[in-house]
Write an enzyme that holds these catalytic residues in place. Structure first.
Site, PDB file in Angstrom:
ATOM      1  N   CYS A   2      51.388  63.780 -17.603  1.00  0.00           N
ATOM      2  CA  CYS A   2      52.073  64.368 -16.459  1.00  0.00           C
ATOM      3  C   CYS A   2      51.116  64.534 -15.278  1.00  0.00           C
ATOM      4  O   CYS A   2      49.965  64.924 -15.450  1.00  0.00           O
ATOM      5  CB  CYS A   2      52.704  65.722 -16.759  1.00  0.00           C
ATOM      6  SG  CYS A   2      53.885  65.661 -18.093  1.00  0.00           S
ATOM      7  N   ARG A  27      49.257  58.956 -15.402  1.00  0.00           N
ATOM      8  CA  ARG A  27      49.246  60.101 -16.314  1.00  0.00           C
ATOM      9  C   ARG A  27      50.567  60.262 -17.063  1.00  0.00           C
ATOM     10  O   ARG A  27      50.674  61.089 -17.975  1.00  0.00           O
ATOM     11  CB  ARG A  27      48.996  61.396 -15.527  1.00  0.00           C
ATOM     12  CG  ARG A  27      47.724  61.391 -14.742  1.00  0.00           C
ATOM     13  CD  ARG A  27      47.577  62.669 -13.971  1.00  0.00           C
ATOM     14  NE  ARG A  27      47.352  63.779 -14.869  1.00  0.00           N
ATOM     15  CZ  ARG A  27      46.160  64.183 -15.286  1.00  0.00           C
ATOM     16  NH1 ARG A  27      45.078  63.573 -14.858  1.00  0.00           N
ATOM     17  NH2 ARG A  27      46.047  65.195 -16.114  1.00  0.00           N
ATOM     18  N   TRP A  77      55.319  62.583 -18.570  1.00  0.00           N
ATOM     19  CA  TRP A  77      55.158  61.963 -19.886  1.00  0.00           C
ATOM     20  C   TRP A  77      55.846  62.936 -20.842  1.00  0.00           C
ATOM     21  O   TRP A  77      55.353  64.037 -21.080  1.00  0.00           O
ATOM     22  CB  TRP A  77      53.681  61.806 -20.229  1.00  0.00           C
ATOM     23  CG  TRP A  77      53.435  61.027 -21.475  1.00  0.00           C
ATOM     24  CD1 TRP A  77      53.296  59.670 -21.572  1.00  0.00           C
ATOM     25  CD2 TRP A  77      53.254  61.531 -22.806  1.00  0.00           C
ATOM     26  NE1 TRP A  77      53.066  59.307 -22.876  1.00  0.00           N
ATOM     27  CE2 TRP A  77      53.036  60.427 -23.658  1.00  0.00           C
ATOM     28  CE3 TRP A  77      53.288  62.814 -23.366  1.00  0.00           C
ATOM     29  CZ2 TRP A  77      52.833  60.567 -25.021  1.00  0.00           C
ATOM     30  CZ3 TRP A  77      53.083  62.958 -24.731  1.00  0.00           C
ATOM     31  CH2 TRP A  77      52.865  61.832 -25.544  1.00  0.00           C
ATOM     32  N   ASN A 103      52.279  70.551 -16.353  1.00  0.00           N
ATOM     33  CA  ASN A 103      51.600  69.609 -17.238  1.00  0.00           C
ATOM     34  C   ASN A 103      51.063  70.419 -18.405  1.00  0.00           C
ATOM     35  O   ASN A 103      50.327  71.383 -18.194  1.00  0.00           O
ATOM     36  CB  ASN A 103      50.445  68.926 -16.477  1.00  0.00           C
ATOM     37  CG  ASN A 103      49.583  68.076 -17.378  1.00  0.00           C
ATOM     38  OD1 ASN A 103      50.014  67.636 -18.435  1.00  0.00           O
ATOM     39  ND2 ASN A 103      48.343  67.851 -16.966  1.00  0.00           N
ATOM     40  N   GLY A 104      51.456  70.043 -19.637  1.00  0.00           N
ATOM     41  CA  GLY A 104      50.999  70.788 -20.813  1.00  0.00           C
ATOM     42  C   GLY A 104      52.188  71.116 -21.703  1.00  0.00           C
ATOM     43  O   GLY A 104      53.248  70.480 -21.598  1.00  0.00           O
ATOM     44  N   GLU A 486      37.453  48.326 -31.086  1.00  0.00           N
ATOM     45  CA  GLU A 486      37.809  48.424 -29.670  1.00  0.00           C
ATOM     46  C   GLU A 486      38.647  47.214 -29.227  1.00  0.00           C
ATOM     47  O   GLU A 486      39.642  47.368 -28.520  1.00  0.00           O
ATOM     48  CB  GLU A 486      36.532  48.559 -28.828  1.00  0.00           C
ATOM     49  CG  GLU A 486      36.747  48.611 -27.329  1.00  0.00           C
ATOM     50  CD  GLU A 486      37.641  49.760 -26.855  1.00  0.00           C
ATOM     51  OE1 GLU A 486      37.998  50.627 -27.664  1.00  0.00           O
ATOM     52  OE2 GLU A 486      38.005  49.748 -25.673  1.00  0.00           O
ATOM     53  N   LYS A 490      42.428  47.536 -27.774  1.00  0.00           N
ATOM     54  CA  LYS A 490      42.757  47.005 -26.446  1.00  0.00           C
ATOM     55  C   LYS A 490      43.965  46.091 -26.537  1.00  0.00           C
ATOM     56  O   LYS A 490      44.895  46.183 -25.757  1.00  0.00           O
ATOM     57  CB  LYS A 490      41.536  46.241 -25.941  1.00  0.00           C
ATOM     58  CG  LYS A 490      41.180  46.342 -24.521  1.00  0.00           C
ATOM     59  CD  LYS A 490      40.491  47.575 -24.035  1.00  0.00           C
ATOM     60  CE  LYS A 490      41.106  48.884 -24.392  1.00  0.00           C
ATOM     61  NZ  LYS A 490      40.311  50.019 -24.146  1.00  0.00           N
ATOM     62  N   GLU A 493      47.307  48.057 -27.582  1.00  0.00           N
ATOM     63  CA  GLU A 493      47.880  49.042 -26.658  1.00  0.00           C
ATOM     64  C   GLU A 493      48.551  48.401 -25.464  1.00  0.00           C
ATOM     65  O   GLU A 493      49.523  48.945 -24.937  1.00  0.00           O
ATOM     66  CB  GLU A 493      46.872  50.115 -26.242  1.00  0.00           C
ATOM     67  CG  GLU A 493      45.848  49.738 -25.221  1.00  0.00           C
ATOM     68  CD  GLU A 493      44.936  50.905 -24.834  1.00  0.00           C
ATOM     69  OE1 GLU A 493      45.413  52.022 -24.651  1.00  0.00           O
ATOM     70  OE2 GLU A 493      43.707  50.667 -24.715  1.00  0.00           O
ATOM     71  N   HIS A 509      38.971  43.398 -50.496  1.00  0.00           N
ATOM     72  CA  HIS A 509      39.500  44.557 -51.227  1.00  0.00           C
ATOM     73  C   HIS A 509      40.965  44.824 -50.887  1.00  0.00           C
ATOM     74  O   HIS A 509      41.442  45.933 -51.094  1.00  0.00           O
ATOM     75  CB  HIS A 509      38.619  45.779 -50.955  1.00  0.00           C
ATOM     76  CG  HIS A 509      37.195  45.543 -51.371  1.00  0.00           C
ATOM     77  ND1 HIS A 509      36.801  45.542 -52.682  1.00  0.00           N
ATOM     78  CD2 HIS A 509      36.094  45.232 -50.639  1.00  0.00           C
ATOM     79  CE1 HIS A 509      35.507  45.277 -52.751  1.00  0.00           C
ATOM     80  NE2 HIS A 509      35.054  45.072 -51.520  1.00  0.00           N
ATOM     81  N   LYS A 609      47.257  58.048 -19.498  1.00  0.00           N
ATOM     82  CA  LYS A 609      45.807  57.898 -19.386  1.00  0.00           C
ATOM     83  C   LYS A 609      45.065  59.087 -19.973  1.00  0.00           C
ATOM     84  O   LYS A 609      44.071  58.936 -20.657  1.00  0.00           O
ATOM     85  CB  LYS A 609      45.461  57.746 -17.905  1.00  0.00           C
ATOM     86  CG  LYS A 609      43.985  57.581 -17.619  1.00  0.00           C
ATOM     87  CD  LYS A 609      43.544  56.200 -17.982  1.00  0.00           C
ATOM     88  CE  LYS A 609      42.089  55.935 -17.682  1.00  0.00           C
ATOM     89  NZ  LYS A 609      41.615  54.776 -18.456  1.00  0.00           N
TER      90      LYS A 609
HETATM   91  O1  M6R Z   1      39.657  60.274 -21.637  1.00  0.00           O
HETATM   92  P1  M6R Z   1      39.195  60.042 -23.055  1.00  0.00           P
HETATM   93  O2  M6R Z   1      38.034  59.117 -23.123  1.00  0.00           O
HETATM   94  O3  M6R Z   1      38.940  61.307 -23.790  1.00  0.00           O
HETATM   95  O4  M6R Z   1      40.418  59.327 -23.742  1.00  0.00           O
HETATM   96  C1  M6R Z   1      40.396  59.000 -25.109  1.00  0.00           C
HETATM   97  C2  M6R Z   1      41.493  58.045 -25.466  1.00  0.00           C
HETATM   98  O5  M6R Z   1      42.744  58.605 -25.166  1.00  0.00           O
HETATM   99  C3  M6R Z   1      41.363  56.718 -24.715  1.00  0.00           C
HETATM  100  O6  M6R Z   1      40.134  56.115 -24.942  1.00  0.00           O
HETATM  101  C4  M6R Z   1      42.488  55.749 -25.156  1.00  0.00           C
HETATM  102  O7  M6R Z   1      42.304  55.377 -26.467  1.00  0.00           O
HETATM  103  C5  M6R Z   1      42.542  54.552 -24.223  1.00  0.00           C
HETATM  104  N1  M6R Z   1      43.882  54.311 -23.806  1.00  0.00           N
HETATM  105  C6  M6R Z   1      42.054  53.301 -24.832  1.00  0.00           C
HETATM  106  O8  M6R Z   1      42.109  52.234 -23.940  1.00  0.00           O
END
Ligand code: M6R
Length: 614
Positions: A2, A27, A77, A103-104, A486, A490, A493, A509, A609
């Site tokens: 949000c 956000r 969100w 927000n929250g 990672e 990527k 997502e 395994h 984000k």
């Molecule tokens: O702001 P942060 O680094 O704490 O965020 C952590 C994760 O939410 C963030 O890395 C998320 O996994 C990303 N969308 C990955 O691309």
């Protein structure tokens, strides 16, 4: 999660709110809304729409339809209540006099809602936020107190995390801002003032900001901002100057923020690394941990979420190698529930791009409670995690807007490597020669990353060969495994392709049973020491019909090409630089695959984000 923006001034507010929200859409983006005090109607006008901000903006003709110079806006969100017009914010009291953006999460909203319903207050939405609007109105109207007093009463009753922007029709020249465990900043303009979840929303208008702390309340008018602590005693806030350029948060001609941010990595690394190397030594400004303390630590604990956790996974290998101290890595969301073995002799390294991730924040607080010192690696200056840490090492990556982190990851990893060097030297576990060799390589890293970025077309071509696969496996050992985590995140997502990362040795395994004709396996074989092992795994999956897209170093290309279906390379480099270079082709691969699948790259479904809910 949000985004909130608010403005009080003399210009038409709706276009300012919509523009601010467009910078905050990363956000949350399932619905948006604004509330404006309209002098013409002598009251609040609230407009909301499910869907992207563009829907609302089109509905209001870019804001031209709304008259007024004071207002609040929100991009959502969803947590409580599905995305819908009615669940969008601002939420408004029954009387229509109080509008709230939030927000929250209000954790005790159910019991407060029940109380209000018993008093005859009808609810229209499924949100927790409506409780705040209705409760403020309840105190304001039934107890005849002033609006700030009514807000104060509500704050004593609500539990949870909240950043709130509040507008009251009877006090049309002011906004009230409240913060607890969700970010909120105040912006100081000339004859106007702002509130926002993040600097990007208001940087066009002002660079003078202050960061609200937990429990604080602010009253914004055209003339100024009055701030109060949790006891409603007046306080003075420090005003900070934001010095990054407005362009840094714009697409600047690129189609997507993600691509722009991938391309910005060499420059971000220069900003992050170069000022920290002086006279051939790693140097941290304001490093508040004494040498004696650092010599006394028994272990290092890294806590983080998502990609930041993956940085921690690489960091474990690098820190253990250079410091010979045990390093544990935990998902922040698990940390506080696992009864962690942490005490005064533990250095807890918290990694977060946004500095606002709620799970990471909670882990930080738990570690502090257990007596540990906190060193955080954060991008967003003044963020909550930065402010609650004993020491902050900023990554200086500049604003990162795309939900999928790229330059955030690279710069975090650079800071971890600098920290490993710093500690290795201090503890005497790293020889002079190796120290200088690694440092030299760190200084060359941006240039080498520039070279990796010249392979864009090749990666785009490979993405065109594989973008229609349903399932992908990333395999690797040691740092290549961490890198695979990672690369896999990527890809999944932003492209929505099912993808898993495995430590190659684990294939036998169980997982290898999933490999069949045409399965795409991304095999990571950058780590020199384990190249032969990586090759064996390539042969194994190839024999079972997999298409193998391999990533290795230039020097190993030919060898790898003997078995893999296709090979991508990064420049030869010191071991510690390999994950920093290796992540770039994986980011680009994910980007092009998502592009070819027609995905919304910067705003993938269901994500936001900055994850400020648990
Ligand atoms: O702001 P942060 O680094 O704490 O965020 C952590 C994760 O939410 C963030 O890395 C998320 O996994 C990303 N969308 C990955 O691309």
């Amino acid at each position: 999660m949000c985004g909130i923006v608010g403005y009080v001034g003399s210009e038409q507010v709706a276009p300012i709110l919509l523009d601010g929200l467009s910078k905050l859409e990363y956000r949350g983006y399932d619905s948006a809304g604004v509330a404006v005090y309209s002098p013409q109607h002598h009251g609040l006008v609230v407009e909301k729409a499910k869907g992207r901000l563009q829907v609302l903006s089109d509905m209001l003709h870019g804001g031209a339809d709304l008259d007024g110079t004071v207002g609040i806006g929100h991009t959502r969100w969803a947590t409580h209540g599905a995305p819908s017009d009615v669940n969008s914010h601002p939420q408004v009291s029954r009387s229509g006099k109080i509008a709230v953006v939030h927000n929250g999460i209000i954790e005790n909203y159910a019991e407060l809602k029940q109380f209000l319903e018993e008093q005859g207050v009808p609810f229209t939405s499924e949100t927790d936020t409506e409780v705040v609007a209705q409760l403020i109105a309840y105190f304001y109207e039934s107890e005849q107190v002033d609006i700030l007093d009514a807000v104060g009463r509500v704050l004593r009753r609500i539990e949870g995390a909240y950043a709130l922007g509040i507008l009251c029709a009877d006090a049309p020249d002011q906004l009230i801002a409240v913060r607890k465990d969700s970010p909120l900043i105040l912006g100081y303009g000339d004859g106007c003032n702002f509130l926002a979840s993040d600097v990007t929303a208001i940087i066009r208008h002002t660079r003078e900001v202050s960061y609200m702390d937990d429990g604080e309340v602010a009253v914004l008018t055209r003339e100024g901002i009055r701030c109060y602590n949790h006891l409603m005693q007046p306080i003075e806030k420090e005003i900070c100057h934001v010095d990054w350029e407005v362009d840094a948060a714009e697409k600047g001609g690129y189609e997507h923020f993600m691509f722009k941010e991938i391309m910005e990595q060499p420059e971000a690394l220069r900003r992050c690394i170069f000022p920290r190397v002086r006279d051939g030594q790693v140097y941290f400004e304001d490093f508040g941990l004494s040498d004696d303390y650092l010599r006394s630590i028994s272990k290092i604990y890294i806590v983080a979420c998502g990609s930041s956790y993956h940085v921690g996974m690489v960091g474990k290998y690098h820190l253990e190698r250079l410091t010979r101290k045990p390093v544990e890595v935990a998902l922040a969301s698990e940390f506080r529930y696992m009864d962690p073995i942490v005490d005064e002799s533990t250095l807890v390294v918290v990694i977060s791009q946004s500095g606002e991730t709620l799970d990471t924040m909670a882990a930080l607080r738990e570690a502090k409670r257990l007596g540990a010192k906190i060193l955080s690696i954060v991008n967003v200056v003044g963020s909550s995690i930065a402010r609650e840490s004993d020491v902050v090492l900023y990554t200086w990556a500049g604003p990162e807007i795309a939900v999928a982190t790229t330059k955030g990851y690279s710069t975090q990893l650079a800071v971890v490597n600098l920290l490993a060097l710093y500690l290795g030297k201090l503890l005497g576990t790293l020889g002079e020669q190796e120290y200088h060799a690694i440092l030299e390589e760190m200084l060359r890293l941006p240039e080498k990353m520039d070279q990796v970025l010249t392979h864009v077309n090749e990666i785009q071509y490979l993405a065109s060969q594989y973008f229609n696969h349903d399932s992908v496996f990333f395999i690797g050992r040691n740092v290549d495994y961490a890198l695979g985590l990672e690369g896999s995140l990527k890809l999944k997502e932003i492209s929505y392709i099912h993808s898993e990362a495995y430590a190659s040795g684990e294939l036998k395994h169980g997982t290898i049973s999933l490999i069949e004709d045409g399965t795409l396996v991304v095999a990571l074989g950058t780590y020199h020491k384990l190249f032969e092992k990586a090759m064996s795994n390539v042969v194994e999956v190839k024999a079972r019909g997999a298409d193998v897209l391999a990533l290795t170093t230039e020097g190993r290309r030919e060898e790898m090409a003997k078995n893999a279906t296709a090979v991508l390379t990064i420049p030869d480099a010191h071991d510690l630089m390999l994950p920093s270079l290796g992540v770039v082709p994986l980011q680009l691969f994910a980007y092009y695959v998502a592009l070819m699948r027609g995905c919304d790259i910067d705003k993938p479904r269901n994500l936001a984000k900055s994850v400020t809910v648990e």
